[in-house]
Design an enzyme around this catalytic site. Structure first.
Site, PDB file in Angstrom:
ATOM      1  N   LEU A  14      40.249  34.102  23.050  1.00  0.00           N
ATOM      2  CA  LEU A  14      40.494  35.292  23.289  1.00  0.00           C
ATOM      3  C   LEU A  14      42.007  35.382  24.318  1.00  0.00           C
ATOM      4  O   LEU A  14      41.752  35.262  25.461  1.00  0.00           O
ATOM      5  CB  LEU A  14      39.523  35.737  24.425  1.00  0.00           C
ATOM      6  N   HIS A  15      42.892  35.227  23.213  1.00  0.00           N
ATOM      7  CA  HIS A  15      44.309  35.046  23.738  1.00  0.00           C
ATOM      8  C   HIS A  15      45.272  36.234  23.121  1.00  0.00           C
ATOM      9  O   HIS A  15      44.721  36.535  22.099  1.00  0.00           O
ATOM     10  CB  HIS A  15      44.839  33.646  23.404  1.00  0.00           C
TER      11      HIS A  15
END
Length: 93
Positions: A14-15
Site C-alpha cells: 500500500l504505497h
C-alpha cells in the site's frame, strides 16, 4: 463491529498509487473505515498519510473494520479491491 482480514494484493504494498486508489475507495464507501496491520493499531482508511504510514507490504495481512450501518457491504468492496490489487476503482465502489 464488522471486520475483514485480507492480504494485500499489490506487489509493492500500500504505497503511492495503490494507497491512493485505496483511500479514494475508502472515502467513497460512505462509512468510516479503519485499516490496520494484523498486529497493529487501526488508522483512518480515508487518510493518505495514515495509510502510507502503515507500511503494509504486498502479501501482508491487513484488517479493515467499521461499526457503521452498511459497513458489511463497504468492507466487502474494499477487501476485494485490496486482495485483487486493482489499479482502478471498480464501478461498484
Amino acid at each position: 463491529m464488522a471486520e475483514r482480514r485480507v492480504n494485500v494484493g499489490w506487489a509493492e504494498g500500500l504505497h503511492a498509487r495503490p494507497a491512493s486508489v485505496f483511500v479514494r475507495a475508502a472515502t467513497a464507501a460512505g462509512v468510516p473505515v479503519t485499516i490496520a496491520k494484523a498486529d497493529g493499531n487501526p488508522v483512518n482508511a480515508g487518510s493518505m498519510l495514515a495509510v502510507l504510514g502503515l507500511g503494509a507490504q504486498g502479501g501482508e495481512e491487513i484488517v479493515l473494520s467499521s461499526d457503521a450501518e452498511g459497513a458489511e457491504a463497504a468492507l466487502d468492496r474494499l477487501a476485494k479491491l485490496v486482495a485483487e490489487g486493482l489499479e482502478e476503482l471498480p464501478e461498484t465502489v
